[in-house]
Design a protein around this motif. Structure first.
Motif, PDB file in Angstrom:
ATOM      1  N   UNK A 295     -72.639   4.250 -38.730  1.00 24.11           N
ATOM      2  CA  UNK A 295     -71.856   5.336 -39.331  1.00 24.11           C
ATOM      3  C   UNK A 295     -70.534   4.808 -39.874  1.00 24.11           C
ATOM      4  N   UNK A 296     -69.895   3.921 -39.141  1.00 22.47           N
ATOM      5  CA  UNK A 296     -68.599   3.402 -39.588  1.00 22.47           C
ATOM      6  C   UNK A 296     -68.748   2.456 -40.766  1.00 22.47           C
ATOM      7  N   UNK A 297     -69.898   1.782 -40.884  1.00 19.20           N
ATOM      8  CA  UNK A 297     -70.154   1.006 -42.097  1.00 19.20           C
ATOM      9  C   UNK A 297     -70.183   1.897 -43.330  1.00 19.20           C
ATOM     10  N   UNK A 298     -70.589   3.146 -43.132  1.00 13.21           N
ATOM     11  CA  UNK A 298     -70.617   4.119 -44.226  1.00 13.21           C
ATOM     12  C   UNK A 298     -69.268   4.815 -44.413  1.00 13.21           C
ATOM     13  N   UNK A 299     -68.285   4.463 -43.605  1.00 15.17           N
ATOM     14  CA  UNK A 299     -67.002   5.154 -43.666  1.00 15.17           C
ATOM     15  C   UNK A 299     -66.954   6.400 -42.813  1.00 15.17           C
ATOM     16  N   UNK A 300     -67.979   6.632 -41.977  1.00 13.41           N
ATOM     17  CA  UNK A 300     -68.039   7.821 -41.131  1.00 13.41           C
ATOM     18  C   UNK A 300     -67.847   7.490 -39.669  1.00 13.41           C
ATOM     19  N   UNK A 301     -68.479   8.297 -38.788  1.00 10.07           N
ATOM     20  CA  UNK A 301     -68.315   8.076 -37.352  1.00 10.07           C
ATOM     21  C   UNK A 301     -69.378   8.870 -36.606  1.00 10.07           C
ATOM     22  N   UNK A 302     -69.522   8.563 -35.317  1.00 13.66           N
ATOM     23  CA  UNK A 302     -70.355   9.344 -34.393  1.00 13.66           C
ATOM     24  C   UNK A 302     -69.460   9.795 -33.254  1.00 13.66           C
ATOM     25  N   UNK A 303     -69.481  11.093 -32.955  1.00 17.31           N
ATOM     26  CA  UNK A 303     -68.648  11.633 -31.883  1.00 17.31           C
ATOM     27  C   UNK A 303     -69.519  12.446 -30.934  1.00 17.31           C
ATOM     28  N   UNK A 304     -69.035  12.555 -29.708  1.00 16.15           N
ATOM     29  CA  UNK A 304     -69.726  13.371 -28.694  1.00 16.15           C
ATOM     30  C   UNK A 304     -69.045  14.718 -28.577  1.00 16.15           C
ATOM     31  N   UNK A 305     -69.853  15.772 -28.431  1.00 18.37           N
ATOM     32  CA  UNK A 305     -69.317  17.103 -28.171  1.00 18.37           C
ATOM     33  C   UNK A 305     -70.132  17.751 -27.060  1.00 18.37           C
ATOM     34  N   UNK A 306     -69.439  18.343 -26.132  1.00 17.72           N
ATOM     35  CA  UNK A 306     -70.119  19.063 -25.063  1.00 17.72           C
ATOM     36  C   UNK A 306     -70.733  20.340 -25.643  1.00 17.72           C
ATOM     37  N   UNK A 307     -71.998  20.562 -25.342  1.00 16.53           N
ATOM     38  CA  UNK A 307     -72.700  21.697 -25.930  1.00 16.53           C
ATOM     39  C   UNK A 307     -72.515  22.950 -25.076  1.00 16.53           C
ATOM     40  N   UNK A 308     -72.227  24.031 -25.736  1.00 15.80           N
ATOM     41  CA  UNK A 308     -72.063  25.293 -25.024  1.00 15.80           C
ATOM     42  C   UNK A 308     -73.397  25.682 -24.368  1.00 15.80           C
ATOM     43  N   UNK A 309     -73.341  26.040 -23.112  1.00 13.76           N
ATOM     44  CA  UNK A 309     -74.553  26.378 -22.383  1.00 13.76           C
ATOM     45  C   UNK A 309     -75.193  25.192 -21.692  1.00 13.76           C
ATOM     46  N   UNK A 310     -74.575  24.005 -21.809  1.00  7.61           N
ATOM     47  CA  UNK A 310     -75.098  22.815 -21.146  1.00  7.61           C
ATOM     48  C   UNK A 310     -75.797  21.880 -22.118  1.00  7.61           C
ATOM     49  N   UNK A 311     -75.636  20.603 -21.893  1.00  5.26           N
ATOM     50  CA  UNK A 311     -76.266  19.617 -22.758  1.00  5.26           C
ATOM     51  C   UNK A 311     -75.240  18.876 -23.595  1.00  5.26           C
ATOM     52  N   UNK A 312     -75.747  18.115 -24.545  1.00  2.64           N
ATOM     53  CA  UNK A 312     -74.906  17.238 -25.362  1.00  2.64           C
ATOM     54  C   UNK A 312     -75.197  17.441 -26.838  1.00  2.64           C
ATOM     55  N   UNK A 313     -74.185  17.173 -27.634  1.00  2.00           N
ATOM     56  CA  UNK A 313     -74.343  17.089 -29.087  1.00  2.00           C
ATOM     57  C   UNK A 313     -73.699  15.790 -29.550  1.00  2.00           C
ATOM     58  N   UNK A 314     -74.482  14.964 -30.224  1.00  2.00           N
ATOM     59  CA  UNK A 314     -73.955  13.760 -30.856  1.00  2.00           C
ATOM     60  C   UNK A 314     -73.946  14.010 -32.356  1.00  2.00           C
ATOM     61  N   UNK A 315     -72.747  13.978 -32.922  1.00  2.00           N
ATOM     62  CA  UNK A 315     -72.536  14.355 -34.316  1.00  2.00           C
ATOM     63  C   UNK A 315     -72.239  13.113 -35.137  1.00  2.00           C
ATOM     64  N   UNK A 316     -73.133  12.843 -36.107  1.00  4.87           N
ATOM     65  CA  UNK A 316     -72.948  11.733 -37.036  1.00  4.87           C
ATOM     66  C   UNK A 316     -72.382  12.305 -38.330  1.00  4.87           C
ATOM     67  N   UNK A 317     -71.188  11.883 -38.669  1.00  7.36           N
ATOM     68  CA  UNK A 317     -70.496  12.388 -39.850  1.00  7.36           C
ATOM     69  C   UNK A 317     -70.480  11.325 -40.934  1.00  7.36           C
ATOM     70  N   UNK A 318     -70.926  11.705 -42.125  1.00  6.19           N
ATOM     71  CA  UNK A 318     -70.860  10.816 -43.279  1.00  6.19           C
ATOM     72  C   UNK A 318     -69.837  11.379 -44.263  1.00  6.19           C
ATOM     73  N   UNK A 319     -69.013  10.518 -44.857  1.00  4.67           N
ATOM     74  CA  UNK A 319     -67.956  11.001 -45.743  1.00  4.67           C
ATOM     75  C   UNK A 319     -68.497  11.316 -47.131  1.00  4.67           C
ATOM     76  N   UNK A 320     -67.653  11.896 -48.008  1.00  5.26           N
ATOM     77  CA  UNK A 320     -68.045  12.062 -49.410  1.00  5.26           C
ATOM     78  C   UNK A 320     -68.352  10.716 -50.052  1.00  5.26           C
ATOM     79  N   UNK A 321     -69.113  10.713 -51.139  1.00  6.61           N
ATOM     80  CA  UNK A 321     -69.510   9.444 -51.773  1.00  6.61           C
ATOM     81  C   UNK A 321     -68.335   8.556 -52.146  1.00  6.61           C
ATOM     82  N   UNK A 322     -67.224   9.143 -52.592  1.00  9.92           N
ATOM     83  CA  UNK A 322     -66.084   8.319 -52.993  1.00  9.92           C
ATOM     84  C   UNK A 322     -65.551   7.522 -51.808  1.00  9.92           C
TER      85      UNK A 322
END
Length: 341
Positions: A295-322
């Motif tokens: 993700x960081x090679x693309x200029x983005x990132x991966x973050x962890x978020x605690x999921x409401x109601x229990x569990x996990x969310x791993x969010x991979x964010x990619x930036x705009x093309x520019x």
């Protein structure tokens, strides 16, 4: 009686009849000045000598004060340098300890992961070598050898991929690709687990390095399946981000989640969570690290978020093309500098 220098002359302030100026040694034009008031003030030879003696003592004192101030400044500089070197040594020591711990985790994880398939290969090969067995038995043994060999191949392939990501010349090859195509490849790489996929209609195309992006998503899916109770739902959601110019890829599960104190650690190489399920999860602890690196090679990132109601969310964010293109150019420049070096 006083000489001519001791008599008041033109330019002497009103009310002053006589003045003496004795030079004070040391750097700078400094003098010790004494004056006698009018109407009958005078200086004698003893006065001149006394004033010269005082000026000499004053010069010595001023020189000592200068030397003391210079020594104090030098001491302060030395103390600052020692403190900075101490901080550098402490940082270096902590870095060495971190590397040493990482080495221990790597060797422990690698030996654990390789021992099982190697044992299966050796036992199956010994059976084929020592016993005839039926054709069905031989097929079962050769199948075990093939499966274990592929497991070892996957293990080594992951190690080599991560090693390449660490290289300064590695950079993504960005092309425009369909999101569903990347998602399909990610599911294939993850072994086609039972995943509920939802792609927002506004997120149909993405500019990315397709094989690497698919691998990053597959790693997040592997992680969600591994650390979830068997049969619990795993979801993959893809939506537009950054005013529709970027992409947000979420992998959600209903597993035990990640403890707050582990949420930064799990993205480091050879680190794993999941103690709630098993004392030693399978794998080397490289999946999340590789996903974030991609993700960081693309200029983005991966973050962890605690999921409401229990569990996990791993969010991979990619930036705009520019931004992604800028990240690619930066990586290319870094690679070029490394080659010139």
């Amino acid at each position: 009686g006083p000489g001519p220098a001791a008599e008041a002359g033109p330019g002497v302030a009103p009310g002053v009849r006589a003045a003496i100026a004795a030079p004070v040694g040391g750097p700078g034009a400094r003098v010790l000045l004494a004056y006698a008031r009018a109407p009958d003030g005078r200086f004698g030879e003893m006065d001149v000598r006394f004033l010269a003696t005082v000026a000499g003592h004053l010069a010595v004192g001023l020189e000592k004060e200068r030397l003391y101030a210079e020594l104090a400044r030098h001491r302060d500089r030395l103390e600052q340098e020692v403190a900075e070197r101490t901080r550098e040594l402490r940082r270096a020591y902590e870095d060495l300890r971190t590397v040493d711990r990482m080495k221990d985790r790597f060797l422990s994880g690698l030996s654990h992961e390789m021992r099982t398939p190697l044992a299966a290969i050796l036992s199956a090969a010994a059976f084929l070598n020592d016993y005839g067995g039926s054709a069905e038995d031989r097929r079962e043994m050769t199948g075990s050898i093939l499966a274990s060999g592929r497991l070892l191949e996957q293990l080594l392939d992951r190690l080599f991929r991560v090693a390449r990501l660490e290289g300064t010349t590695e950079r993504p090859s960005l092309v425009e690709v369909g999101v569903e195509q990347v998602v399909g490849e990610a599911l294939r790489l993850a072994g086609s687990p039972a995943v509920a996929v939802r792609v927002d209609p506004t997120a149909r195309r993405v500019r990315a390095d397709p094989p690497r992006l698919a691998r990053a998503i597959a790693n997040l899916l592997d992680n969600a399946v591994k650390f979830s109770v068997p049969g619990s739902p795993v979801e993959l959601r893809v939506a537009a981000a950054n005013s529709g110019e970027g992409l947000a890829i979420s992998v959600l599960d209903r597993g035990p989640g990640v403890r707050p104190e582990d949420r930064a650690r799990i993205f480091s190489p050879f680190e794993q969570g999941g103690e709630l399920l098993t004392s030693k999860p399978s794998g080397l602890g490289l999946g999340l690290y590789e996903a974030r690196a991609i993700a960081r090679l693309h200029g983005g990132d991966v973050v962890y978020r605690e999921r409401e109601g229990g569990g996990s969310e791993f969010l991979l964010l990619l930036p705009p093309p520019a931004i992604a293109a800028a990240a690619e150019q930066a990586a290319a420049a870094a690679g070029g500098a490394a080659c010139r070096a």
